[in-house]
Design an enzyme around this catalytic site. Structure first.
Site, mmCIF file in Angstrom:
data_model
loop_
_atom_site.group_PDB
_atom_site.id
_atom_site.type_symbol
_atom_site.label_atom_id
_atom_site.label_comp_id
_atom_site.label_asym_id
_atom_site.label_seq_id
_atom_site.Cartn_x
_atom_site.Cartn_y
_atom_site.Cartn_z
ATOM 1 N N ASP A 1 1.063 -0.655 -0.045
ATOM 2 C CA ASP A 1 0.092 -0.340 -0.003
ATOM 3 C C ASP A 1 1.166 1.597 0.166
ATOM 4 O O ASP A 1 0.716 2.060 0.949
ATOM 5 C CB ASP A 1 -1.380 0.392 1.185
ATOM 6 N N GLU B 1 -11.630 -1.576 -2.696
ATOM 7 C CA GLU B 1 -10.845 -0.958 -1.409
ATOM 8 C C GLU B 1 -9.703 -0.621 -2.097
ATOM 9 O O GLU B 1 -9.756 -0.156 -3.529
ATOM 10 C CB GLU B 1 -10.176 -1.588 -0.880
#
Length: 356
Positions: free
Chosen positions: A52, A231
């Site tokens: 991420d 997401e």
């Protein structure tokens, strides 16, 4: 989002002259579970272990933030490194009194009114008892950040009893603003009820009018599936359009086997002339109806489940840069994994009439 160490990549957007040479990827595994398509270019590695990733360009350098103990920070003069680990954003556990407060997820850092903000997630896998927190600093150095605690709570905590916090999951924050009015917004969400856009106060430390349902916008949703596999959203702007990028599919937890081909993470996008949407893909399908153009997916039998996307907006008409993580298949099943960043070319085609 989940705590894995992955390979990371970068894509140049909006087509540029010439093609950077892809770095070598792990050898193919030969499994039928992995796409061997060559429609996507191989990544060029950036040589830093990260999941991420979030990258901020400032003062002629690149600053990288990642999920991990107290939110590690890195700095480099080039996107392919070498990256120097500087320390961490937080000096200790988050002020948010929830699980995993020492290991925040999915940070996103921005500069706003001469202050740096680092939004982060506090959660655990499979739980909606989550929060998005924020820390601020006037300089991009470890030891200078102040943690302000939660901006958004879901499951439990202040504000969690109001919509959309009653149905959504407060993780994977991203920042954007209305180009016309300057109004700041926070994107967030994972699974459950999709991705939301909420307005922030001018100091970015809280949500405006949290009790008003019409102060929020559902940007991305999958109505026809019980599990909503969206997401990791991010919004960029390229006049006259806002682009919403997101991860779709299963990101991790592959120790017990892999999903069917195409059900793993891929990077998808939609666009709109309005920051609040509706956002549509290149076929005109709204993202709230399950739409989303696939920009980058698993490829060559070696690059698996790319996602965790962000965009560096270019200046002076140059190409934007899309960066992301992915899993190298030669590493699947190993206790420790390698990680990195990359450069490849792509272009995105949309119908001229797909958004307002």
């Amino acid at each position: 989002m989940h705590l894995l160490t992955l390979l990371t990549g970068i894509i140049l957007l909006h087509a540029v002259n010439g093609s950077p040479q892809p770095s070598s990827a792990p050898a193919p595994t030969g499994s039928s579970s992995f796409s061997k398509t060559t429609k996507y270019p191989l990544p060029n590695l950036g040589n830093v272990a990260v999941h991420d990733p979030n990258i901020l360009r400032h003062d002629g350098a690149y600053w990288l933030f990642k999920g991990g103990v107290h939110l590690p920070m890195y700095k480099a003069q080039s996107l392919d490194g070498p990256w120097t680990q500087l320390g961490t954003v937080l000096d200790g556990p988050s002020e948010i009194q929830k699980q995993n407060r020492s290991r925040p997820w999915a940070p996103t850092a921005v500069e706003w009114n001469n202050t740096f903000y680092c939004f982060y997630s506090i959660s655990k896998a499979g739980s909606r008892n989550s929060a998005i927190g924020v820390a601020t600093a006037t300089q991009l150095d470890p030891g200078r950040w102040s943690d302000h605690g939660a901006v958004i709570n879901t499951g439990q905590g202040n504000g969690s009893e109001s919509y959309p916090y009653t149905v959504s999951n407060a993780i994977d924050p991203a920042f954007t603003k209305d180009q016309a009015t300057g109004q700041p917004y926070l994107l967030y969400g994972s699974y459950w009820h999709g991705i939301y856009l909420v307005p922030l106060t001018a100091d970015l430390l809280s949500v405006t009018e949290p009790e008003r349902q019409n102060a929020t916008t559902n940007l991305i949703y999958v109505p026809d599936e019980k599990v909503k596999p969206v997401e990791g959203s991010f919004m960029s702007y390229r006049e006259p359009y806002y682009y919403v990028w997101f991860s779709h599919g299963k990101c991790c937890g592959f120790q017990n086997g892999f999903p069917a081909v195409g059900k793993e993470y891929s990077i998808r996008v939609g666009r709109s002339k309005d920051v609040q949407g509706p956002f549509v893909d290149k076929d005109g399908r709204q993202l709230t109806d399950g739409g989303g153009t696939v920009v980058y997916g698993s490829n060559h039998g070696t690059v698996y489940a790319p996602g965790g996307v962000g965009v560096l907006s270019a200046a002076d008409g140059d190409s934007d840069v899309l960066y992301y993580h992915y899993r190298g298949l030669a590493l699947v099943g190993l206790a420790g994994c390698l990680a990195d960043l990359t450069l490849v070319n792509t272009s995105i085609g949309f119908k001229d009439t797909v958004s307002r």
